[in-house]
Design a protein around this motif. Structure first.
Motif, mmCIF file in Angstrom:
data_model
loop_
_atom_site.group_PDB
_atom_site.id
_atom_site.type_symbol
_atom_site.label_atom_id
_atom_site.label_comp_id
_atom_site.label_asym_id
_atom_site.label_seq_id
_atom_site.Cartn_x
_atom_site.Cartn_y
_atom_site.Cartn_z
ATOM 1 N N SER B 49 0.812 -1.225 0.000
ATOM 2 C CA SER B 49 0.000 0.000 0.000
ATOM 3 C C SER B 49 0.847 1.278 0.000
ATOM 4 C CB SER B 49 -0.972 -0.003 1.182
ATOM 5 O OG SER B 49 -0.275 -0.138 2.395
ATOM 6 N N ALA B 50 2.075 1.218 0.546
ATOM 7 C CA ALA B 50 2.913 2.423 0.590
ATOM 8 C C ALA B 50 4.099 2.337 -0.383
ATOM 9 C CB ALA B 50 3.404 2.664 2.015
ATOM 10 N N VAL B 51 3.990 1.448 -1.368
ATOM 11 C CA VAL B 51 5.034 1.353 -2.407
ATOM 12 C C VAL B 51 4.550 2.144 -3.615
ATOM 13 C CG1 VAL B 51 6.327 -0.190 -3.937
ATOM 14 C CG2 VAL B 51 5.785 -0.903 -1.596
ATOM 15 N N ASP B 52 5.308 3.160 -4.020
ATOM 16 C CA ASP B 52 4.820 3.994 -5.124
ATOM 17 C C ASP B 52 5.568 3.754 -6.429
ATOM 18 O OD1 ASP B 52 7.206 5.194 -4.436
ATOM 19 O OD2 ASP B 52 6.269 6.963 -3.552
ATOM 20 N N TYR B 53 6.516 2.788 -6.429
ATOM 21 C CA TYR B 53 7.288 2.571 -7.651
ATOM 22 C C TYR B 53 7.873 1.169 -7.660
ATOM 23 C CZ TYR B 53 11.079 3.180 -11.055
ATOM 24 O OH TYR B 53 11.919 3.064 -12.132
ATOM 25 N N ILE B 54 7.771 0.490 -8.791
ATOM 26 C CA ILE B 54 8.457 -0.798 -8.970
ATOM 27 C C ILE B 54 8.969 -0.878 -10.407
ATOM 28 C CG2 ILE B 54 6.381 -2.106 -9.638
ATOM 29 C CD1 ILE B 54 7.551 -4.483 -8.025
ATOM 30 N N SER B 55 10.152 -1.490 -10.582
ATOM 31 C CA SER B 55 10.710 -1.683 -11.925
ATOM 32 C C SER B 55 10.904 -3.178 -12.158
ATOM 33 C CB SER B 55 12.056 -0.958 -12.026
ATOM 34 O OG SER B 55 12.975 -1.566 -11.142
ATOM 35 N N SER B 56 11.476 -3.533 -13.311
ATOM 36 C CA SER B 56 11.658 -4.958 -13.621
ATOM 37 C C SER B 56 12.594 -5.628 -12.604
ATOM 38 C CB SER B 56 12.194 -5.137 -15.040
ATOM 39 O OG SER B 56 13.505 -4.633 -15.153
ATOM 40 N N ALA B 57 13.521 -4.855 -12.014
ATOM 41 C CA ALA B 57 14.407 -5.434 -10.990
ATOM 42 C C ALA B 57 13.580 -5.869 -9.774
ATOM 43 C CB ALA B 57 15.466 -4.416 -10.575
ATOM 44 N N GLY B 58 12.603 -5.053 -9.397
ATOM 45 C CA GLY B 58 11.703 -5.415 -8.295
ATOM 46 C C GLY B 58 10.861 -6.628 -8.643
ATOM 47 N N LEU B 59 10.388 -6.674 -9.894
ATOM 48 C CA LEU B 59 9.593 -7.827 -10.341
ATOM 49 C C LEU B 59 10.423 -9.108 -10.280
ATOM 50 C CD1 LEU B 59 7.737 -6.438 -13.507
ATOM 51 C CD2 LEU B 59 6.755 -6.840 -11.239
ATOM 52 N N ARG B 60 11.690 -9.040 -10.683
ATOM 53 C CA ARG B 60 12.541 -10.233 -10.655
ATOM 54 C C ARG B 60 12.740 -10.732 -9.228
ATOM 55 N NH1 ARG B 60 14.858 -7.808 -15.158
ATOM 56 N NH2 ARG B 60 16.276 -6.593 -13.879
ATOM 57 N N SER B 61 12.844 -9.788 -8.269
ATOM 58 C CA SER B 61 12.945 -10.186 -6.858
ATOM 59 C C SER B 61 11.684 -10.916 -6.416
ATOM 60 C CB SER B 61 13.130 -8.957 -5.964
ATOM 61 O OG SER B 61 14.376 -8.388 -6.184
ATOM 62 N N LEU B 62 10.525 -10.402 -6.839
ATOM 63 C CA LEU B 62 9.262 -11.046 -6.465
ATOM 64 C C LEU B 62 9.157 -12.442 -7.077
ATOM 65 C CD1 LEU B 62 6.770 -8.066 -6.784
ATOM 66 C CD2 LEU B 62 7.599 -9.147 -4.688
ATOM 67 N N LEU B 63 9.612 -12.565 -8.313
ATOM 68 C CA LEU B 63 9.614 -13.864 -8.986
ATOM 69 C C LEU B 63 10.474 -14.858 -8.196
ATOM 70 C CD1 LEU B 63 8.712 -15.286 -11.664
ATOM 71 C CD2 LEU B 63 10.821 -14.460 -12.693
ATOM 72 N N ALA B 64 11.641 -14.405 -7.769
ATOM 73 C CA ALA B 64 12.543 -15.280 -7.001
ATOM 74 C C ALA B 64 11.907 -15.681 -5.672
ATOM 75 C CB ALA B 64 13.876 -14.564 -6.764
ATOM 76 N N LEU B 65 11.238 -14.735 -5.013
ATOM 77 C CA LEU B 65 10.594 -15.046 -3.730
ATOM 78 C C LEU B 65 9.422 -16.015 -3.921
ATOM 79 C CD1 LEU B 65 10.638 -11.493 -2.077
ATOM 80 C CD2 LEU B 65 11.988 -13.485 -1.367
ATOM 81 N N ALA B 66 8.678 -15.825 -4.990
ATOM 82 C CA ALA B 66 7.541 -16.717 -5.273
ATOM 83 C C ALA B 66 8.044 -18.148 -5.517
ATOM 84 C CB ALA B 66 6.754 -16.212 -6.479
ATOM 85 N N ARG B 67 9.169 -18.258 -6.212
ATOM 86 C CA ARG B 67 9.752 -19.589 -6.469
ATOM 87 C C ARG B 67 10.241 -20.227 -5.177
ATOM 88 N NH1 ARG B 67 12.358 -18.131 -12.126
ATOM 89 N NH2 ARG B 67 10.735 -19.088 -13.392
ATOM 90 N N ARG B 68 10.847 -19.409 -4.336
ATOM 91 C CA ARG B 68 11.366 -19.897 -3.060
ATOM 92 C C ARG B 68 10.217 -20.416 -2.193
ATOM 93 N NH1 ARG B 68 16.291 -17.963 -1.489
ATOM 94 N NH2 ARG B 68 16.963 -18.534 0.604
ATOM 95 N N ALA B 69 9.109 -19.663 -2.194
ATOM 96 C CA ALA B 69 7.945 -20.062 -1.394
ATOM 97 C C ALA B 69 7.357 -21.366 -1.922
ATOM 98 C CB ALA B 69 6.893 -18.958 -1.419
ATOM 99 N N ARG B 70 7.278 -21.460 -3.241
ATOM 100 C CA ARG B 70 6.691 -22.662 -3.832
ATOM 101 C C ARG B 70 7.512 -23.902 -3.501
ATOM 102 N NH1 ARG B 70 3.823 -22.735 -9.579
ATOM 103 N NH2 ARG B 70 2.615 -21.273 -8.346
ATOM 104 N N ALA B 71 8.837 -23.740 -3.505
ATOM 105 C CA ALA B 71 9.725 -24.863 -3.202
ATOM 106 C C ALA B 71 9.486 -25.377 -1.784
ATOM 107 C CB ALA B 71 11.179 -24.436 -3.378
#
Lengths: 132, 119
Positions: B49-71
């Motif tokens: 809610s208080a994040v006002d900006y994300i770039s592809s670098a942020g998206l890649r971090s989220l992708l990595a975290l999602a994979r880690r969680a799934r594992a």
């Protein structure tokens, strides 16, 4: 308006201030955020890929017309046309997601114009956003 | 980027984020969150809610975290996207594998339960 920096992420904030400063008051907050995003993606790309022995240089040129703001990024690194690559498939599930190509996809989607040319041994990437 | 952690419903980790998730911030963000996930049971809610900006670098971090969680058979749910952050998620098609909700409570409800993970 033009300035040159060493092509490292240490200077990204400076480049950002230079470009967003020039855009101040000319774009809506939404379009300003779009420009902010495009600048980061392009600068990160150049800092990461353009030079075989980093760091090289990035020249940023800002040009204003009556109805738009243009920003040109010029580097003398290896020839690289980011628009030539195939766009990533954003419908793929987690397991099949490739991490590449998202940055330039975002640039294409949020900017009104994106052009690449190789000129005099330099890469020139020009983006433009309509005012308002 | 500022990050504060709370213990959520049934022991999930709730991370409240503030600021920009750009190329400069993403490595620290990913490292901190991965550590929290490993300390816990792999269930994570990210309050944007208080994040006002994300770039592809942020998206890649989220992708990595999602994979880690799934594992770990856990999960990552993102909530309260605003402005350009929502637009960037849409362009990148991240909702196809990263659930997005309006509130933290809705996000917690989507995570696997504590019992599911232990069993």
């Amino acid at each position: 308006m033009e300035r040159t920096w060493s092509a490292t992420l240490d200077h990204m904030e400076d480049m950002r201030q230079f470009i967003l400063g020039a855009a101040e008051g000319k774009l809506s907050p939404r379009r300003e955020a779009h420009l902010d995003l495009a600048v980061e993606e392009i600068v990160v790309n150049i800092c990461s890929y353009a030079y075989e022995i980093p760091p090289g240089e990035i020249t940023v040129r800002v040009e204003e017309t009556e109805d738009s703001l243009g920003v040109e990024f010029i580097d003398n690194g290896v020839p690289f046309d980011p628009l030539a690559a195939e766009e990533p498939d954003v419908t793929r599930p987690l397991a099949d997601r490739d991490q590449g190509g998202l940055g330039i996809l975002l640039v294409r989607r949020v900017m009104d114009e994106v052009h690449y040319r190789r000129e005099g041994g330099r890469n020139c990437l020009r983006i433009a956003v309509k005012k308002g | 980027m500022e990050i504060s952690f709370e213990q959520g419903f049934q022991g999930a980790v709730v991370a409240r984020l503030r600021g920009r998730l750009d190329a400069l911030e993403a490595p620290t963000f990913e490292g901190l969150l991965a550590q929290r996930m490993d300390d816990g049971d792999g269930r994570l809610v990210l309050d944007f809610s208080a994040v006002d900006y994300i770039s592809s670098a942020g998206l890649r971090s989220l992708l990595a975290l999602a994979r880690r969680a799934r594992a770990r058979e856990g999960g990552v749910v993102v909530c309260a996207l605003t402005g350009m952050v929502r637009e960037v998620f849409d362009v990148a098609g991240f909702q196809s594998f990263l659930p997005v909700t309006e509130t933290v409570a809705e996000a917690e409800a989507l995570l696997p339960s504590e019992d599911d993970i232990k069993s």
